[in-house]
Design a protein around this motif. Sequence first.
Motif, PDB file in Angstrom:
ATOM      1  N   PHE B  11       0.886  -1.166   0.000  1.00  0.00           N
ATOM      2  CA  PHE B  11       0.000   0.000   0.000  1.00  0.00           C
ATOM      3  C   PHE B  11       0.915   1.204   0.000  1.00  0.00           C
ATOM      4  N   LEU B  14       4.238   1.138   2.023  1.00  0.00           N
ATOM      5  CA  LEU B  14       4.153   0.121   3.071  1.00  0.00           C
ATOM      6  C   LEU B  14       3.991  -1.264   2.454  1.00  0.00           C
ATOM      7  N   VAL B  16       2.993  -4.840   2.839  1.00  0.00           N
ATOM      8  CA  VAL B  16       2.175  -5.571   3.805  1.00  0.00           C
ATOM      9  C   VAL B  16       2.364  -7.078   3.666  1.00  0.00           C
ATOM     10  N   PRO B  35      -0.407 -11.957  14.595  1.00  0.00           N
ATOM     11  CA  PRO B  35      -0.718 -10.731  15.329  1.00  0.00           C
ATOM     12  C   PRO B  35      -1.385  -9.691  14.429  1.00  0.00           C
ATOM     13  N   SER B  36      -1.985  -8.709  15.058  1.00  0.00           N
ATOM     14  CA  SER B  36      -2.661  -7.645  14.324  1.00  0.00           C
ATOM     15  C   SER B  36      -1.678  -6.927  13.399  1.00  0.00           C
ATOM     16  N   GLY B  37      -2.136  -6.655  12.188  1.00  0.00           N
ATOM     17  CA  GLY B  37      -1.294  -5.939  11.243  1.00  0.00           C
ATOM     18  C   GLY B  37      -0.341  -6.834  10.478  1.00  0.00           C
ATOM     19  N   SER B  38      -0.440  -8.156  10.666  1.00  0.00           N
ATOM     20  CA  SER B  38       0.500  -9.046   9.991  1.00  0.00           C
ATOM     21  C   SER B  38       0.107  -9.282   8.531  1.00  0.00           C
ATOM     22  N   GLY B  39      -1.087  -8.825   8.125  1.00  0.00           N
ATOM     23  CA  GLY B  39      -1.469  -8.930   6.720  1.00  0.00           C
ATOM     24  C   GLY B  39      -2.454 -10.046   6.417  1.00  0.00           C
ATOM     25  N   LYS B  40      -3.096 -10.586   7.444  1.00  0.00           N
ATOM     26  CA  LYS B  40      -4.038 -11.687   7.227  1.00  0.00           C
ATOM     27  C   LYS B  40      -5.235 -11.254   6.390  1.00  0.00           C
ATOM     28  N   SER B  41      -5.841 -10.146   6.798  1.00  0.00           N
ATOM     29  CA  SER B  41      -7.016  -9.671   6.044  1.00  0.00           C
ATOM     30  C   SER B  41      -6.625  -9.316   4.625  1.00  0.00           C
ATOM     31  N   THR B  42      -5.493  -8.669   4.486  1.00  0.00           N
ATOM     32  CA  THR B  42      -5.038  -8.270   3.156  1.00  0.00           C
ATOM     33  C   THR B  42      -4.872  -9.494   2.265  1.00  0.00           C
ATOM     34  N   GLU B  51      -8.182  -6.784  -3.493  1.00  0.00           N
ATOM     35  CA  GLU B  51      -6.921  -6.039  -3.590  1.00  0.00           C
ATOM     36  C   GLU B  51      -6.092  -6.679  -4.706  1.00  0.00           C
ATOM     37  N   GLU B 172     -11.867 -13.274  10.572  1.00  0.00           N
ATOM     38  CA  GLU B 172     -12.214 -13.112  11.982  1.00  0.00           C
ATOM     39  C   GLU B 172     -13.733 -13.054  12.186  1.00  0.00           C
ATOM     40  N   HIS B 204      -8.850 -16.100  15.894  1.00  0.00           N
ATOM     41  CA  HIS B 204      -8.070 -16.210  17.124  1.00  0.00           C
ATOM     42  C   HIS B 204      -8.646 -17.304  18.017  1.00  0.00           C
TER      43      HIS B 204
HETATM   44  N1  LIG Z   1      -6.337  -0.063   2.172  1.00  0.00           N
HETATM   45  C1  LIG Z   1      -5.189   0.084   2.870  1.00  0.00           C
HETATM   46  N2  LIG Z   1      -4.387   1.145   2.661  1.00  0.00           N
HETATM   47  C2  LIG Z   1      -3.242   1.297   3.353  1.00  0.00           C
HETATM   48  N3  LIG Z   1      -2.791   0.437   4.289  1.00  0.00           N
HETATM   49  C3  LIG Z   1      -3.545  -0.643   4.556  1.00  0.00           C
HETATM   50  C4  LIG Z   1      -4.781  -0.874   3.867  1.00  0.00           C
HETATM   51  N4  LIG Z   1      -5.311  -2.019   4.334  1.00  0.00           N
HETATM   52  C5  LIG Z   1      -4.455  -2.477   5.268  1.00  0.00           C
HETATM   53  N5  LIG Z   1      -3.391  -1.674   5.402  1.00  0.00           N
HETATM   54  C6  LIG Z   1      -2.247  -1.885   6.297  1.00  0.00           C
HETATM   55  O1  LIG Z   1      -1.748  -3.164   6.059  1.00  0.00           O
HETATM   56  C7  LIG Z   1      -1.311  -3.776   7.255  1.00  0.00           C
HETATM   57  C8  LIG Z   1      -1.922  -5.147   7.386  1.00  0.00           C
HETATM   58  O2  LIG Z   1      -3.309  -5.018   7.524  1.00  0.00           O
HETATM   59  P1  LIG Z   1      -4.293  -6.252   7.660  1.00  0.00           P
HETATM   60  O3  LIG Z   1      -5.653  -5.702   7.833  1.00  0.00           O
HETATM   61  O4  LIG Z   1      -4.084  -7.170   6.541  1.00  0.00           O
HETATM   62  O5  LIG Z   1      -3.793  -6.924   9.019  1.00  0.00           O
HETATM   63  P2  LIG Z   1      -4.452  -8.116   9.818  1.00  0.00           P
HETATM   64  O6  LIG Z   1      -3.405  -9.158   9.944  1.00  0.00           O
HETATM   65  O7  LIG Z   1      -5.729  -8.500   9.228  1.00  0.00           O
HETATM   66  O8  LIG Z   1      -4.665  -7.450  11.228  1.00  0.00           O
HETATM   67  P3  LIG Z   1      -5.914  -7.573  12.224  1.00  0.00           P
HETATM   68  O9  LIG Z   1      -5.683  -8.789  13.040  1.00  0.00           O
HETATM   69  O10 LIG Z   1      -5.802  -6.322  13.051  1.00  0.00           O
HETATM   70  O11 LIG Z   1      -7.138  -7.610  11.410  1.00  0.00           O
HETATM   71  C9  LIG Z   1      -1.670  -2.827   8.380  1.00  0.00           C
HETATM   72  O12 LIG Z   1      -0.498  -2.164   8.763  1.00  0.00           O
HETATM   73  C10 LIG Z   1      -2.653  -1.873   7.751  1.00  0.00           C
HETATM   74  O13 LIG Z   1      -2.494  -0.603   8.311  1.00  0.00           O
END
Ligand SMILES: Nc1ncnc2c1ncn2[C@@H]1O[C@H](COP(=O)(O)OP(=O)(O)OP(=O)(O)O)[C@@H](O)[C@H]1O
Lengths: 319, 250
Positions: B11, B14, B16, B35-42, B51, B172, B204
């Motif tokens: 992104f 950044l 991810v 952990p949160s922010g590790s990129g699972k949702s992405t 995406e 989640e 989780h």
């Molecule tokens: N559309 C976007 N634009 C910019 N940065 C993004 C976007 N979507 C996610 N990110 C960044 O990508 C990183 C990973 O996000 P992601 O949502 O994939 O994490 P996650 O593992 O699902 O975390 P969580 O457990 O909190 O849901 C985060 O640092 C987030 O800030």
Amino acid sequence: MPSDEVTHAEGRPEDIRAVPVRRPGRWVAAAVVLVIAVAIVRSVVTNPHFEWSVVGHYMFDERVLEGLRVTIELTVIAMAIGIVLGLLLAVMRLSPNPLVSGGSWLYIWFFRGTPVLVQLLFWYNIAALYPKIGLGIPFGPAFVHPNANTLITPFTAAILGLGLNEGAYMAEITRAGIISVPEGQADAARSLGMTRLQTMRRIVLPQAMRVIIPPTGNETISMLKTTSLVSVIAVADLLYAVQNIYSTNFKTIPLLIVASIWYIVCTSVLYVGQYYLERYYGRGSSTERQGPLVERVLRGVLSFRRGGEHSRPGAGEHR
Amino acid sequence: MVNAEGVHKRFGRLEVLKGITLQVMPGEVMCLLGPSGSGKSTFLRCINHLEKINSGRLSVDGELVGYRQMGAKLHELREAEVARKRSEIGMVFQNFNLFPHMTAEQNVTCAPMRVKKLPRDDAAARSRELLDRVGLAGKVDTYPSQLSGGQQQRVAIARALAMDPKLMLFDEPTSALDPELVGEVLGVMQQLARDGMTMVVVTHEMGFAREVADSVVFMDAGVVVESGRPADVLNNPREERTRAFLSKVL
Ligand SMILES: Nc1ncnc2c1ncn2[C@@H]1O[C@H](COP(=O)(O)OP(=O)(O)OP(=O)(O)O)[C@@H](O)[C@H]1O
Ligand SMILES: [Mg+2]
């Protein structure tokens, strides 16, 4: 609403009955308002210059009714153009293509930045600018080229001026509505295989409506009154009709009252229409279980009489 | 079913996802932890092309996601083609994302009618069957705002199933629920797994991962740190980062 919670079920601990705080200020204020209102009504009824009999005489005069018809027609057409154009411009504005969104921005900037009266005069005098309006290939030969003066009648000039101007305002209202819908909604729709267009039409816009309708109601009411500007370009609307009449019989005030009464009748009808539209698009939201308009007005009045915090009878309610 | 090789996603500046490689077999249930922010949702969003990935290869059921290969070149798919591919992948979100202006049944019938052009009666019959399957036969005409979180999430699962997906993604699905409502949603998912659905689940809920998942993948900072059978990864993690994470959530 707080006042609805006062129930007296058996077997429950007794409700508190306290002597309410005295509010002498309220009574004084109410008395002042009442006195002023009575004075105004008295002067309106007794002042002979109002000439109520003349008002009654012209209320349903054929020329007045014809003017009213033109006013309503202008309002409906200009708002229709405004809404469609606004939707188009809003979607364009949110487009990822910078040329498309830039075009929309430019349009809104221009039409919001100049007075609608000036725009009306421009359209009325368009023949001076472009004597012939051609229909054909851009930069190429034109197939038909009618005279601008015959194509742009005062009525079309009025429609163009009001409608194109309204489009700019409706674009901003619609855009606010669209971006008020959470992004997750579009994600969900697209994950189900809907295209961008389907997502917009079936999922985003119906939800955006809740945000779009109240200001659109305002716009319509405002448009109804703005149409009176077209009398300067010789369109025979309601105001033009009464002006025509009082220019010969000099009953200026009574005829302006006639026009005002008709304007206020129309805006009142719009209020009711807006209420029902809001209720339709509010379906599925938690504030939806409300009675009909009359019931709510009554409830509002009752809760005021009980001296409660006369909270607004419901969300989405206008003044 | 899902085949990822060196998937990168940025992104802006950044990064991810920094090269995710993993396979999901047909019928497999894979749990993604991290952990949160590790990129699972992405990563989940990349799988159904919500995406675009920046580099690497990602394919579902043997077909590239979002592209078509012709010779050595990749061609972007047209919107309608992307939409059709997405319709074969169900997705369930953390905060349900039900359509609030539609009843439970309309939520479920909407996509089959608009996307698959199913006649209204067929879509309605199927919707009742699905709502029954997730235990909500009596809530057909209820709007989402009048349902509990657990009920909303079950409607969302029924909505995704209505497109007859060959793969289900869960992001989640129980994180926004009160503890006593988690069980009803996990129950539906467990049943789905038993019926042979291929699932990728970000969660989780360690109990679910242990009992239902066929494989567990632990992600951190955009890379796969460790993967394997639930018993191995959860009970005897090899990597220090996995151990640290597990000690926090267990
Ligand atoms: N559309 C976007 N634009 C910019 N940065 C993004 C976007 N979507 C996610 N990110 C960044 O990508 C990183 C990973 O996000 P992601 O949502 O994939 O994490 P996650 O593992 O699902 O975390 P969580 O457990 O909190 O849901 C985060 O640092 C987030 O800030
Ligand atoms: Mg996430």
